[in-house]
Design a protein around this motif. Sequence first.
Motif, PDB file in Angstrom:
ATOM      1  N   MET A 174       0.804  -1.105   0.206  1.00  0.00           N
ATOM      2  CA  MET A 174      -0.148   0.146  -0.005  1.00  0.00           C
ATOM      3  C   MET A 174       0.868   1.254   0.006  1.00  0.00           C
ATOM      4  O   MET A 174       1.809   1.508   1.109  1.00  0.00           O
ATOM      5  N   LEU A 175       0.529   2.110  -1.233  1.00  0.00           N
ATOM      6  CA  LEU A 175       1.260   3.499  -1.193  1.00  0.00           C
ATOM      7  C   LEU A 175       0.526   4.635  -0.958  1.00  0.00           C
ATOM      8  O   LEU A 175      -0.384   4.987  -1.668  1.00  0.00           O
ATOM      9  N   ALA A 176       0.358   5.191   0.388  1.00  0.00           N
ATOM     10  CA  ALA A 176      -0.537   6.216   0.608  1.00  0.00           C
ATOM     11  C   ALA A 176       0.355   7.572   0.420  1.00  0.00           C
ATOM     12  O   ALA A 176       1.240   7.889   1.015  1.00  0.00           O
ATOM     13  N   VAL A 177      -0.050   8.314  -0.488  1.00  0.00           N
ATOM     14  CA  VAL A 177       0.568   9.605  -0.955  1.00  0.00           C
ATOM     15  C   VAL A 177      -0.084  10.653  -0.185  1.00  0.00           C
ATOM     16  O   VAL A 177      -0.936  10.929   0.003  1.00  0.00           O
ATOM     17  N   ASP A 178       1.070  11.528   0.214  1.00  0.00           N
ATOM     18  CA  ASP A 178       0.709  12.848   0.656  1.00  0.00           C
ATOM     19  C   ASP A 178       0.810  13.805  -0.683  1.00  0.00           C
ATOM     20  O   ASP A 178       1.776  14.178  -0.981  1.00  0.00           O
ATOM     21  N   LEU A 179      -0.588  14.161  -0.966  1.00  0.00           N
ATOM     22  CA  LEU A 179      -0.722  14.859  -2.127  1.00  0.00           C
ATOM     23  C   LEU A 179       0.243  16.366  -1.948  1.00  0.00           C
ATOM     24  O   LEU A 179       0.475  16.854  -0.839  1.00  0.00           O
ATOM     25  N   ARG A 180       0.762  17.076  -3.016  1.00  0.00           N
ATOM     26  CA  ARG A 180       1.517  18.211  -2.988  1.00  0.00           C
ATOM     27  C   ARG A 180       0.644  19.190  -2.179  1.00  0.00           C
ATOM     28  O   ARG A 180      -0.577  19.392  -2.222  1.00  0.00           O
ATOM     29  N   GLY A 181       1.356  19.996  -1.275  1.00  0.00           N
ATOM     30  CA  GLY A 181       0.697  20.841  -0.333  1.00  0.00           C
ATOM     31  C   GLY A 181       0.105  20.232   0.805  1.00  0.00           C
ATOM     32  O   GLY A 181      -0.600  21.090   1.618  1.00  0.00           O
ATOM     33  N   HIS A 182       0.254  19.063   1.030  1.00  0.00           N
ATOM     34  CA  HIS A 182      -0.299  18.283   2.266  1.00  0.00           C
ATOM     35  C   HIS A 182       0.681  17.378   2.755  1.00  0.00           C
ATOM     36  O   HIS A 182       1.696  17.047   2.185  1.00  0.00           O
ATOM     37  N   GLY A 183       0.488  17.131   4.091  1.00  0.00           N
ATOM     38  CA  GLY A 183       1.414  16.233   4.951  1.00  0.00           C
ATOM     39  C   GLY A 183       2.919  16.775   4.818  1.00  0.00           C
ATOM     40  O   GLY A 183       3.222  17.880   4.871  1.00  0.00           O
ATOM     41  N   SER A 184       3.802  15.998   4.680  1.00  0.00           N
ATOM     42  CA  SER A 184       5.258  16.400   4.371  1.00  0.00           C
ATOM     43  C   SER A 184       5.621  16.535   2.895  1.00  0.00           C
ATOM     44  O   SER A 184       6.935  16.538   2.699  1.00  0.00           O
ATOM     45  N   GLU A 191      -3.309  20.605 -12.623  1.00  0.00           N
ATOM     46  CA  GLU A 191      -2.395  19.891 -13.445  1.00  0.00           C
ATOM     47  C   GLU A 191      -1.130  19.604 -12.802  1.00  0.00           C
ATOM     48  O   GLU A 191      -0.602  18.436 -12.895  1.00  0.00           O
ATOM     49  N   VAL A 192      -0.660  20.308 -11.869  1.00  0.00           N
ATOM     50  CA  VAL A 192       0.678  19.972 -11.217  1.00  0.00           C
ATOM     51  C   VAL A 192      -0.016  18.749 -10.193  1.00  0.00           C
ATOM     52  O   VAL A 192       1.105  17.485 -10.332  1.00  0.00           O
ATOM     53  N   MET A 193      -0.959  18.667  -9.631  1.00  0.00           N
ATOM     54  CA  MET A 193      -1.215  17.576  -8.730  1.00  0.00           C
ATOM     55  C   MET A 193      -1.385  16.303  -9.550  1.00  0.00           C
ATOM     56  O   MET A 193      -1.077  15.100  -9.281  1.00  0.00           O
ATOM     57  N   LEU A 194      -2.106  16.353 -10.785  1.00  0.00           N
ATOM     58  CA  LEU A 194      -2.367  15.033 -11.543  1.00  0.00           C
ATOM     59  C   LEU A 194      -1.019  14.690 -12.241  1.00  0.00           C
ATOM     60  O   LEU A 194      -0.731  13.426 -12.235  1.00  0.00           O
ATOM     61  N   ALA A 195      -0.020  15.575 -12.492  1.00  0.00           N
ATOM     62  CA  ALA A 195       1.360  15.215 -13.035  1.00  0.00           C
ATOM     63  C   ALA A 195       1.926  14.441 -11.799  1.00  0.00           C
ATOM     64  O   ALA A 195       2.650  13.320 -12.280  1.00  0.00           O
TER      65      ALA A 195
END
Length: 275
Positions: free
Chosen positions: A52-62, A76-80
């Motif tokens: 399981m790979l749980a992502v911190d989306l850009r601007g979130h978490g670390s 567009e940045v987050m989708l990329a």
Amino acid sequence: MDDDDAAGLPLTIHPFGRTDAGAPTMVLLHGLTEAGTTWPDLVERWGERYRMLAVDLRGHGSSPRFARAELARTPEVMLADVLGILDAQPEPVVLVGHSLGGNLALHAALARPDRVGALVLEDPASPWPEDADPDSAPDVVAENEAFLDSMLTPAQRAGHVERMLRESSWSRAEIEAWAACKPLVDRRYVREGLRLVAGPWEAAFQALAVPTLLVLPDPAPMAPRAEAVTNHLVRRAVVADAGHCVRRDQPEAYAAAVEEFLGALPAQRPAAQPR
């Protein structure tokens, strides 16, 4: 290091579950103001079956913040970012998204159907109508700012945890993870970059080329209209007595719906097993 310098760094991805090379992979994309640490109940339930790979989306978490120039094109940045994660996996993944993460997961599956073996969308966030006035967004911004302001200190977060334990059916692990990530949100993103991947909503579901499960509350005002989505690959599971966070409000019903969906996929696709 300022935000512009950090913007090119890789996202934080929290690995959970299996570590062996042959394990099927599940990628988890969280909702607005959350983080990759906010899936504790699913990690416990499915960790023996999946890598399981749980992502911190850009601007979130670390994960890195948005560079100034990126704030005008955050979707567009987050989708990329998400596409880069999918492209890095050795095999197609089970892609799971909630709310903002569901919006991104939907469009990632459209862009990379060969990298997604199955798609699970928990009440995905629908974009603003194409004819909406951009100035209509500040109320949403103000609400999120006020909410995040109420979660800045340990005492404030503890108060929210106790309130949610009284008022919700969420587990303590889910509540504590939900509260802990709030001070980590990029406030500049909330103020200046709060947008979703746009485009015709129902047409996006019609165009999906991967098996997809929509897990929805009742009512589900953001969901595509059932009569407008005739794509045979798209299934719905409507969960009673649930709100926007279906998996937390009704965890057994959510998990059962996802396990049934994944378990019915062809053998070459990863299948979930109940506990």
